[in-house]
Write a protein that holds these residues in place. Structure first.
Motif, PDB file in Angstrom:
ATOM      1  N   ASN A 143       0.837  -1.202   0.000  1.00  0.00           N
ATOM      2  CA  ASN A 143       0.000   0.000   0.000  1.00  0.00           C
ATOM      3  C   ASN A 143       0.874   1.255   0.000  1.00  0.00           C
ATOM      4  O   ASN A 143       2.098   1.172  -0.066  1.00  0.00           O
ATOM      5  CB  ASN A 143      -0.969  -0.026   1.193  1.00  0.00           C
ATOM      6  CG  ASN A 143      -0.262  -0.030   2.538  1.00  0.00           C
ATOM      7  OD1 ASN A 143       0.901   0.352   2.670  1.00  0.00           O
ATOM      8  ND2 ASN A 143      -0.978  -0.462   3.567  1.00  0.00           N
ATOM      9  N   ASP A 198      -1.326 -10.726   1.119  1.00  0.00           N
ATOM     10  CA  ASP A 198      -0.598  -9.898   0.160  1.00  0.00           C
ATOM     11  C   ASP A 198       0.860 -10.330   0.014  1.00  0.00           C
ATOM     12  O   ASP A 198       1.641  -9.665  -0.651  1.00  0.00           O
ATOM     13  CB  ASP A 198      -0.649  -8.421   0.583  1.00  0.00           C
ATOM     14  CG  ASP A 198      -2.023  -7.799   0.380  1.00  0.00           C
ATOM     15  OD1 ASP A 198      -2.866  -8.410  -0.304  1.00  0.00           O
ATOM     16  OD2 ASP A 198      -2.249  -6.694   0.906  1.00  0.00           O
ATOM     17  N   SER A 208      -3.125 -14.189  -4.300  1.00  0.00           N
ATOM     18  CA  SER A 208      -3.652 -13.129  -3.439  1.00  0.00           C
ATOM     19  C   SER A 208      -5.124 -13.433  -3.170  1.00  0.00           C
ATOM     20  O   SER A 208      -5.735 -14.229  -3.884  1.00  0.00           O
ATOM     21  CB  SER A 208      -3.484 -11.764  -4.106  1.00  0.00           C
ATOM     22  OG  SER A 208      -4.182 -11.704  -5.332  1.00  0.00           O
ATOM     23  N   ASP A 251      -6.304   0.069  -3.205  1.00  0.00           N
ATOM     24  CA  ASP A 251      -5.412   0.493  -2.112  1.00  0.00           C
ATOM     25  C   ASP A 251      -4.034  -0.175  -2.174  1.00  0.00           C
ATOM     26  O   ASP A 251      -3.238  -0.023  -1.258  1.00  0.00           O
ATOM     27  CB  ASP A 251      -6.067   0.291  -0.749  1.00  0.00           C
ATOM     28  CG  ASP A 251      -6.474  -1.148  -0.476  1.00  0.00           C
ATOM     29  OD1 ASP A 251      -6.541  -1.953  -1.424  1.00  0.00           O
ATOM     30  OD2 ASP A 251      -6.746  -1.457   0.698  1.00  0.00           O
ATOM     31  N   VAL A 252      -3.751  -0.876  -3.263  1.00  0.00           N
ATOM     32  CA  VAL A 252      -2.417  -1.425  -3.506  1.00  0.00           C
ATOM     33  C   VAL A 252      -1.753  -0.537  -4.550  1.00  0.00           C
ATOM     34  O   VAL A 252      -2.248  -0.394  -5.667  1.00  0.00           O
ATOM     35  CB  VAL A 252      -2.481  -2.889  -3.997  1.00  0.00           C
ATOM     36  CG1 VAL A 252      -1.114  -3.375  -4.454  1.00  0.00           C
ATOM     37  CG2 VAL A 252      -3.031  -3.789  -2.902  1.00  0.00           C
ATOM     38  N   LYS A 270       3.668  -1.080   3.052  1.00  0.00           N
ATOM     39  CA  LYS A 270       3.442  -2.336   3.780  1.00  0.00           C
ATOM     40  C   LYS A 270       2.335  -3.140   3.106  1.00  0.00           C
ATOM     41  O   LYS A 270       1.486  -2.593   2.394  1.00  0.00           O
ATOM     42  CB  LYS A 270       3.032  -2.059   5.228  1.00  0.00           C
ATOM     43  CG  LYS A 270       4.006  -1.190   6.011  1.00  0.00           C
ATOM     44  CD  LYS A 270       5.320  -1.886   6.260  1.00  0.00           C
ATOM     45  CE  LYS A 270       6.261  -1.022   7.091  1.00  0.00           C
ATOM     46  NZ  LYS A 270       7.592  -1.538   7.160  1.00  0.00           N
ATOM     47  N   VAL A 271       2.332  -4.456   3.371  1.00  0.00           N
ATOM     48  CA  VAL A 271       1.232  -5.296   2.921  1.00  0.00           C
ATOM     49  C   VAL A 271      -0.001  -4.951   3.762  1.00  0.00           C
ATOM     50  O   VAL A 271       0.121  -4.484   4.891  1.00  0.00           O
ATOM     51  CB  VAL A 271       1.560  -6.804   3.043  1.00  0.00           C
ATOM     52  CG1 VAL A 271       2.700  -7.193   2.128  1.00  0.00           C
ATOM     53  CG2 VAL A 271       1.854  -7.201   4.476  1.00  0.00           C
ATOM     54  N   ARG A 272      -1.175  -5.188   3.202  1.00  0.00           N
ATOM     55  CA  ARG A 272      -2.406  -4.936   3.952  1.00  0.00           C
ATOM     56  C   ARG A 272      -2.706  -6.072   4.917  1.00  0.00           C
ATOM     57  O   ARG A 272      -3.307  -5.867   5.961  1.00  0.00           O
ATOM     58  CB  ARG A 272      -3.586  -4.757   2.988  1.00  0.00           C
ATOM     59  CG  ARG A 272      -3.393  -3.593   2.022  1.00  0.00           C
ATOM     60  CD  ARG A 272      -4.390  -3.628   0.887  1.00  0.00           C
ATOM     61  NE  ARG A 272      -4.305  -4.936   0.232  1.00  0.00           N
ATOM     62  CZ  ARG A 272      -5.279  -5.507  -0.451  1.00  0.00           C
ATOM     63  NH1 ARG A 272      -6.431  -4.891  -0.599  1.00  0.00           N
ATOM     64  NH2 ARG A 272      -5.123  -6.682  -1.012  1.00  0.00           N
ATOM     65  N   ASN A 273      -2.298  -7.293   4.541  1.00  0.00           N
ATOM     66  CA  ASN A 273      -2.492  -8.489   5.369  1.00  0.00           C
ATOM     67  C   ASN A 273      -1.599  -9.595   4.812  1.00  0.00           C
ATOM     68  O   ASN A 273      -0.944  -9.404   3.792  1.00  0.00           O
ATOM     69  CB  ASN A 273      -3.971  -8.917   5.387  1.00  0.00           C
ATOM     70  CG  ASN A 273      -4.505  -9.176   3.992  1.00  0.00           C
ATOM     71  OD1 ASN A 273      -3.934  -9.940   3.222  1.00  0.00           O
ATOM     72  ND2 ASN A 273      -5.612  -8.533   3.638  1.00  0.00           N
TER      73      ASN A 273
END
Length: 191
Positions: free
Chosen positions: A49, A59, A68, A101-102, A53-56
């Motif tokens: 993002n 990702d 994904s 949001d990525v 950072k990854v969202r979860n």
């Protein structure tokens, strides 16, 4: 004709291939110095993002998490030997399905158990990353890593990123000390 990139160079994929939707990111390499132990390099993708950072954990795309959560990014499987010509591992990406949001997809590789086996990217030759348009299988961009990775067991090969509504690709070629754990942690994943 594919655009050949140097470290830090980038290309606007949307302008090079208008209407681009589906790509394959191929990574390849050959061990050049070995003590007889097999090299097992693994391609990894991180959906990042704006905060970097990854969202979860979904990702974090690798051989134990091949897709994904929405299927936009898919690792095609682990090649444990690197045998044969062409891409050793591939990551397929549907650009239109990447969540809003990525902002970036970082494409990396690690040497599996590199530290334990005393293996590093300094012992890997002919490493490359390339972006292929799935519509017609034409190579859009390629980056041949010529830098010596000396003691690193992880490498950020390249990044796909959004800029002003277009998708671009940047050749990174940055070694990362400590292997998978520190690399993943830098993107917000605990392994």
């Amino acid at each position: 004709m594919a655009i050949s990139l140097t470290k830090g160079g980038n290309v606007n994929l949307s302008k090079e291939a208008p209407g681009l939707t589906n790509i394959t990111v191929g990574l390849g390499w050959d061990p050049r110095a070995t003590d007889g132990q097999e090299f097992d390099l693994d391609a990894i993708g991180f959906l990042i993002n704006e905060a970097g950072k990854v969202r979860n954990d979904q990702d974090f795309i690798f051989f134990n998490n091949l897709k994904s959560d929405n299927g936009a990014v898919e690792h095609t499987g682990d090649n444990r030997t690197g045998e044969g010509d062409g891409d050793d591992e591939k990551i397929k990406i549907n650009l239109g399905s990447i969540p809003a949001d990525v902002s970036k997809v970082a494409i990396c590789a690690i040497i599996y158990e590199g530290t334990a086996r005393n293996q590093n990217f300094g012992q890997v030759g002919d490493a490359y990353i390339r972006v292929v348009n799935d519509n017609g299988e034409s190579e859009i961009a390629r980056y041949d890593l010529s830098e010596d990775g000396s003691t690193e067991t992880a490498m950020i090969f390249g990044e796909l990123y959004r800029h002003s509504g277009d998708w671009k690709f940047r050749a990174v070629g940055q070694g990362f000390s400590g292997g998978l754990g520190p690399l993943a942690a830098s993107y917000g994943v605990n392994v």
